[in-house]
Scaffold this motif. Structure first.
Motif, PDB file in Angstrom:
ATOM      1  N   THR A 187      41.901  43.477  49.313  1.00 33.16           N
ATOM      2  CA  THR A 187      41.933  42.041  49.046  1.00 33.16           C
ATOM      3  C   THR A 187      40.677  41.672  48.257  1.00 33.16           C
ATOM      4  O   THR A 187      39.753  42.480  48.122  1.00 33.16           O
ATOM      5  CB  THR A 187      41.974  41.234  50.356  1.00 33.16           C
ATOM      6  OG1 THR A 187      40.733  41.455  51.060  1.00 33.16           O
ATOM      7  CG2 THR A 187      43.129  41.669  51.248  1.00 33.16           C
ATOM      8  N   ASP A 188      40.636  40.451  47.743  1.00 31.05           N
ATOM      9  CA  ASP A 188      39.446  40.010  47.011  1.00 31.05           C
ATOM     10  C   ASP A 188      38.209  40.088  47.905  1.00 31.05           C
ATOM     11  O   ASP A 188      37.117  40.452  47.460  1.00 31.05           O
ATOM     12  CB  ASP A 188      39.638  38.569  46.516  1.00 31.05           C
ATOM     13  CG  ASP A 188      40.682  38.471  45.416  1.00 31.05           C
ATOM     14  OD1 ASP A 188      41.016  39.530  44.838  1.00 31.05           O
ATOM     15  OD2 ASP A 188      41.165  37.349  45.154  1.00 31.05           O
ATOM     16  N   ARG A 189      38.404  39.791  49.182  1.00 33.99           N
ATOM     17  CA  ARG A 189      37.277  39.792  50.126  1.00 33.99           C
ATOM     18  C   ARG A 189      36.746  41.209  50.362  1.00 33.99           C
ATOM     19  O   ARG A 189      35.539  41.447  50.368  1.00 33.99           O
ATOM     20  CB  ARG A 189      37.760  39.173  51.434  1.00 33.99           C
ATOM     21  CG  ARG A 189      36.669  38.721  52.370  1.00 33.99           C
ATOM     22  CD  ARG A 189      37.312  38.082  53.570  1.00 33.99           C
ATOM     23  NE  ARG A 189      36.326  37.733  54.578  1.00 33.99           N
ATOM     24  CZ  ARG A 189      36.613  37.510  55.841  1.00 33.99           C
ATOM     25  NH1 ARG A 189      37.876  37.584  56.246  1.00 33.99           N
ATOM     26  NH2 ARG A 189      35.665  37.192  56.703  1.00 33.99           N
ATOM     27  N   ARG A 221      37.176  43.863  48.405  1.00 35.93           N
ATOM     28  CA  ARG A 221      36.627  44.410  47.150  1.00 35.93           C
ATOM     29  C   ARG A 221      35.239  43.845  46.866  1.00 35.93           C
ATOM     30  O   ARG A 221      34.336  44.561  46.424  1.00 35.93           O
ATOM     31  CB  ARG A 221      37.588  44.134  45.986  1.00 35.93           C
ATOM     32  CG  ARG A 221      38.781  45.071  45.930  1.00 35.93           C
ATOM     33  CD  ARG A 221      39.528  44.934  44.612  1.00 35.93           C
ATOM     34  NE  ARG A 221      40.251  43.674  44.552  1.00 35.93           N
ATOM     35  CZ  ARG A 221      41.508  43.515  44.940  1.00 35.93           C
ATOM     36  NH1 ARG A 221      42.166  44.543  45.411  1.00 35.93           N
ATOM     37  NH2 ARG A 221      42.108  42.339  44.857  1.00 35.93           N
ATOM     38  N   LEU A 222      35.047  42.528  47.110  1.00 38.27           N
ATOM     39  CA  LEU A 222      33.724  41.929  46.885  1.00 38.27           C
ATOM     40  C   LEU A 222      32.689  42.528  47.844  1.00 38.27           C
ATOM     41  O   LEU A 222      31.562  42.849  47.438  1.00 38.27           O
ATOM     42  CB  LEU A 222      33.799  40.410  47.079  1.00 38.27           C
ATOM     43  CG  LEU A 222      32.456  39.670  46.949  1.00 38.27           C
ATOM     44  CD1 LEU A 222      31.874  39.864  45.560  1.00 38.27           C
ATOM     45  CD2 LEU A 222      32.621  38.175  47.266  1.00 38.27           C
ATOM     46  N   CYS A 276      35.384  49.255  41.814  1.00 37.88           N
ATOM     47  CA  CYS A 276      35.153  47.879  42.290  1.00 37.88           C
ATOM     48  C   CYS A 276      34.199  47.110  41.358  1.00 37.88           C
ATOM     49  O   CYS A 276      33.840  45.970  41.653  1.00 37.88           O
ATOM     50  CB  CYS A 276      34.634  47.874  43.720  1.00 37.88           C
ATOM     51  SG  CYS A 276      33.016  48.620  43.939  1.00 37.88           S
TER      52      CYS A 276
END
Length: 307
Positions: free
Chosen positions: A87-89, A91-92, A120
Motif C-alpha cells: 500500500t502507499d503507507r 511503501r512510504l 521503493c
C-alpha cells in the motif's frame, strides 16, 4: 543427510494477504505466510534461527484494524486477519527506513538492498554526502551530542577493526539489528562477548570496555558472523579478498559434509573459490547445528590448504 524434526501437527489458520486467502499452521508469522504465498517481503534483522528482534522495521505491513503498521517477522497470523503488503503507507515506510539506513551506514555488501531501494524509490543521498569515519565512537558517553553541520549525512562510520586472524568487524556497515548480540548471548552461544553500548545515534555493538576481541570473552565460534545481514562482521579471508577485489560468489561452489573434529556430527558447508576454501558455514535447517558451529568447525580448515 540432514534430519529435520517434524514436530506435532498444528491447526491451520486462514486469513487474507493482498486479497488472497492464505492458510498457514497456527503460530506462523505473517512473514511465513507471505513466503509461502510467494510474496517477497524485504527483511534485514529477521533471522531464521533467532527470535525476532523487530529492530530494522523494513518488513512492516498493514493489518486492517491496527492503528500502526506491524512487523511481519514477529506478528503471528490470526484467523480472519486482513493483511496488505503493498500500500502507499507500507511503501512510504519502507522507503524512509531504507533511506535512513542507507544514509547512515554502508550497505554496499548487504544482499538485495539495492533492488529494494530501487523498487521503493529510496534516495539516501538526499541527506547529503556521508560524513567521514570517526575514530572516537567507542569513547563517546551517553548525553554527548555534536551539532550537525547540515551539509553531510551523519554516519556510524569508524575504522575497520582487524585485531585477529579469524574475522573482521566493520561497524560502518552495522544497522544494529541485534542478531550478533542474540547469537553470542542467550539464544545460542551464551558467551556474551558483545553487546550494545552507548545510546541514541552513538549506540554501537561493542565488547566489554571496547577491548580488542582477543582480550574479550569471545570464543571465536563465528556464529555472530553467520547471522550478520550486512557484512559488518565478516570472515578475515572474505574481507581480504574483497579488499583485493578477488571475492566472487559466482565462482564459488558449496559442498556440505560432516565435521570430523569430534563425534557430534555437525554439518559443514565448504565454500570453495579457485580450489581454495574461502569460508565455512552450516545449514540453518540442520537439527544438529541450526547454522551454528564451534571455532574448530568454523575456522579449523587451514590444514586442508597445506600443500
Amino acid at each position: 543427510m540432514t534430519i529435520v524434526g517434524l514436530g506435532l501437527p498444528r491447526r491451520l489458520v486462514e486469513f487474507t494477504v493482498d486479497g488472497e486467502a492464505v492458510r498457514v499452521p497456527e503460530g506462523s508469522t505473517i512473514l511465513d505466510a507471505c513466503a509461502a504465498a510467494g510474496k517477497d517481503i524485504p527483511t534485514l534483522c529477521f533471522g531464521d534461527t533467532l527470535e525476532p528482534a523487530n529492530a530494522c522495521r523494513v518488513c512492516m505491513v498493514e493489518v486492517e484494524g491496527s492503528r500502526t503498521l506491524v512487523p511481519s517477522c514477529s506478528r503471528k497470523a490470526e484467523p480472519g486477519m486482513v493483511v496488505r503488503t503493498e500500500t502507499d503507507r507500507t511503501r512510504l515506510s519502507r522507503k524512509v527506513v531504507l533511506e535512513l539506513l542507507g544514509s547512515a551506514t554502508d550497505l554496499s555488501t548487504t544482499p538485495d538492498v539495492a533492488g529494494w531501494m530501487a523498487e521503493c524509490g529510496a534516495e539516501p543521498e538526499r541527506f547529503g554526502p556521508p560524513a567521514p569515519a570517526s575514530d572516537d565512537r567507542d569513547d563517546r558517553r551517553p548525553g554527548e551530542h555534536e551539532i550537525p553541520d547540515g551539509l553531510t549525512a551523519a554516519t556510524v562510520r569508524q575504522p575497520v577493526k582487524v585485531d585477529n586472524e579469524l574475522y573482521v568487524r566493520d561497524y560502518g556497515k552495522c544497522i544494529q539489528c541485534y542478531k550478533c548480540v542474540d547469537a553470542c548471548g542467550e539464544q545460542w552461544q551464551n558467551t556474551f562477548a558483545i553487546t550494545m553500548a552507548g545510546r541514541g545515534f552513538d549506540a554501537r555493538i561493542s565488547t566489554e570496555f571496547a577491548n580488542p576481541l582477543p582480550d574479550s570473552a569471545c570464543v571465536y565460534c563465528g556464529n555472530c558472523v553467520e547471522v550478520c545481514p550486512t557484512g559488518a562482521l565478516s570472515f578475515k579471508r572474505e574481507h581480504d579478498k574483497r579488499e583485493a577485489g578477488t571475492w566472487d560468489e559466482s565462482r564459488q561452489t558449496a559442498t556440505t559434509t560432516i565435521c570430523t573434529f569430534c563425534g557430534v556430527g555437525c554439518s559443514l558447508t565448504l565454500h570453495v573459490q579457485d580450489n581454495e576454501i574461502v569460508k565455512v558455514t552450516s545449514p540453518h535447517e540442520s537439527s544438529v547445528t541450526h547454522g551454528n558451529l564451534c571455532i574448530k568447525g568454523r575456522f579449523g580448515w587451514q590444514h586442508v590448504q597445506n600443500r
